[in-house]
Design an enzyme around this catalytic site. Structure first.
Site, PDB file in Angstrom:
ATOM      1  N   ARG A   1     -35.534 -30.307   9.310  1.00 16.40           N
ATOM      2  CA  ARG A   1     -35.570 -31.197   8.147  1.00 16.40           C
ATOM      3  C   ARG A   1     -34.699 -32.431   8.336  1.00 16.40           C
ATOM      4  NH1 ARG A   1     -34.552 -26.343   5.403  1.00 16.40           N
ATOM      5  NH2 ARG A   1     -32.546 -27.111   4.635  1.00 16.40           N
TER       6      ARG A   1
ATOM      7  N   LYS B   1     -31.345 -32.428   9.005  1.00 19.73           N
ATOM      8  CA  LYS B   1     -29.946 -32.279   8.630  1.00 19.73           C
ATOM      9  C   LYS B   1     -29.053 -32.380   9.859  1.00 19.73           C
ATOM     10  CE  LYS B   1     -28.505 -29.770   5.317  1.00 19.73           C
ATOM     11  NZ  LYS B   1     -28.083 -28.683   4.400  1.00 19.73           N
TER      12      LYS B   1
ATOM     13  N   ARG C   1      -6.315 -15.815  -0.446  1.00 25.87           N
ATOM     14  CA  ARG C   1      -5.438 -15.174  -1.425  1.00 25.87           C
ATOM     15  C   ARG C   1      -4.310 -16.112  -1.887  1.00 25.87           C
ATOM     16  NH1 ARG C   1      -6.470  -9.966  -2.194  1.00 25.87           N
ATOM     17  NH2 ARG C   1      -7.319  -8.665  -0.528  1.00 25.87           N
TER      18      ARG C   1
ATOM     19  N   ASP D   1     -12.154  -9.790  -4.896  1.00 25.69           N
ATOM     20  CA  ASP D   1     -13.510  -9.356  -4.561  1.00 25.69           C
ATOM     21  C   ASP D   1     -14.426  -9.320  -5.778  1.00 25.69           C
ATOM     22  OD1 ASP D   1     -12.841  -9.044  -1.899  1.00 25.69           O
ATOM     23  OD2 ASP D   1     -12.443  -6.900  -2.070  1.00 25.69           O
TER      24      ASP D   1
ATOM     25  N   ARG E   1     -17.821 -28.990   6.420  1.00 20.39           N
ATOM     26  CA  ARG E   1     -19.085 -29.698   6.442  1.00 20.39           C
ATOM     27  C   ARG E   1     -18.917 -31.118   6.981  1.00 20.39           C
ATOM     28  NH1 ARG E   1     -20.331 -29.176   1.683  1.00 20.39           N
ATOM     29  NH2 ARG E   1     -22.010 -27.643   1.730  1.00 20.39           N
TER      30      ARG E   1
ATOM     31  N   ARG F   1       0.859  -1.186   0.000  1.00 19.79           N
ATOM     32  CA  ARG F   1       0.000   0.000   0.000  1.00 19.79           C
ATOM     33  C   ARG F   1       0.896   1.238   0.000  1.00 19.79           C
ATOM     34  NH1 ARG F   1      -4.856  -2.492  -1.108  1.00 19.79           N
ATOM     35  NH2 ARG F   1      -5.128  -4.294   0.256  1.00 19.79           N
TER      36      ARG F   1
ATOM     37  N   ALA G   1     -25.108 -23.489   1.202  1.00 21.04           N
ATOM     38  CA  ALA G   1     -25.245 -22.897   2.539  1.00 21.04           C
ATOM     39  C   ALA G   1     -26.708 -22.607   2.858  1.00 21.04           C
ATOM     40  CB  ALA G   1     -24.428 -21.614   2.625  1.00 21.04           C
TER      41      ALA G   1
END
Length: 332
Positions: free
Chosen positions: A219, A221, A265, A135, A162, A80, A194
């Site tokens: 449900r 899950k 990144r 982004d 998950r 920067r 998600a």
């Protein structure tokens, strides 16, 4: 100023993005094929304005960019540089290039980087920008260099989370990058199924998130996934704290927070980002060869195009509403 460059420089600025090295390689070798001299600027705009004796601007050969196409990050480095807002400081950078006979610059980076590129162009330097930011919020390109790799890194991490979330009947609240743009969160959330995606552009409050987690539990899950963009009104930690304090009985799952941070990144560039870096880099040299500058090189559809930097600076590309609607539909 000459219409056609005889010697060029290339720099990477702002946040690093996978695929930058392929772009550096493409810029360098395409320029060398034109018979031009090529210089690499280390540490972005900070290197551009550094005193010549610091050696931040160096000549590049074809071999200097050999073997870098599969590396994440940027071999030129980035930094920067707040001082670059000052026109007299930018003039020092232009003078540094002129002393080496360099009459054009390729800037690989996102919003802030292209604002600097436009300012240099306004001061008389021939500049071409390459759209690169994880982004994916830069006007002038449907998808920017590095966004695909960052999304793939995040998706891989969520897929792994998950597995353990299901084993322990947990809700994983995962924070991904995106200060003011929810592109990464939206694509990762959609790609991983998600239950909720929390974006800066769409205020999904704790009550709604709790309801969606509870619905997943009802449900049958064994887990729930919530993706949160770091720039949303509530980050992952704040959201989890509210859910735990105010909605514990509704949620029922144990909750864990994971902040992916800068791991996004650092991935090895995907095939898509490697090809995109090659195409954008080569096109930047085509622009300079025909005397076109003051533009951003990006991808529209499957075509590499240019957009005036004046039409890019200070704007944020809106999030695709069709993806938001699709994510909502598939989360039912």
């Amino acid at each position: 100023m000459q219409d056609q460059a005889k010697a060029i420089a290339v720099l990477t600025s702002g946040g690093d993005a996978s695929g930058m090295n392929m772009a550096i390689r493409a810029v360098t070798r395409s320029a060398l094929a034109q018979g031009w001299a090529v210089y690499g600027v280390s540490e972005g705009y900070a290197g551009l304005i550094a005193a010549p004796e610091e050696g931040k601007i160096r000549r590049l050969t074809a071999r200097d960019v050999g073997g870098i196409l599969g590396l994440g990050g940027t071999v030129l480095g980035s930094a920067r540089c707040k001082d670059f807002h000052d026109a007299s400081v930018r003039a020092r950078g232009i003078a540094n290039l002129a002393a080496l006979g360099v009459d054009a610059l390729v800037v690989i980076g996102g919003n802030g980087s292209q604002a600097g590129a436009h300012a240099l162009h306004e001061q008389g330097l021939a500049v071409v920008g390459l759209a690169s930011t994880i982004d994916n919020d830069l006007e002038g390109s449907d998808i920017t260099l590095g966004a695909d790799t960052a999304a793939n890194v995040a998706v891989d991490a969520v897929d792994k989370l998950r597995v353990t979330s299901s084993s322990h009947r947990r809700a994983s609240i995962v924070e991904v990058m995106g200060r003011s743009c929810g592109y990464l969160a939206l694509t990762v959330g959609l790609a991983t199924g998600a239950e909720a995606i929390v974006l800066p552009e769409q205020d999904l409050g704790p009550d709604e998130v709790a309801q969606r987690i509870a619905s997943a539990y009802d449900r049958g899950k064994h887990h729930a996934i919530v993706i949160v963009a770091e720039g949303a009104r509530y980050n992952a930690a704040a959201l989890a704290e509210i859910l735990e304090r105010e909605h514990r009985e509704r949620v029922r799952f144990d909750m864990r927070v994971t902040v992916l941070g800068h791991i996004q990144r650092g991935g090895t560039p995907t095939v898509f980002d490697r090809l995109l870096g090659a195409r954008l880099g080569a096109h930047a040299i085509d622009c300079l060869e025909r005397g076109e500058h003051g533009v951003l090189v990006g991808l529209r559809g499957n075509e590499v195009v240019t957009t005036p930097l004046a039409d890019v600076v200070g704007k944020q590309k809106p999030l695709g509403l069709e993806l938001v609607e699709l994510a909502q539909t598939l989360a039912q």
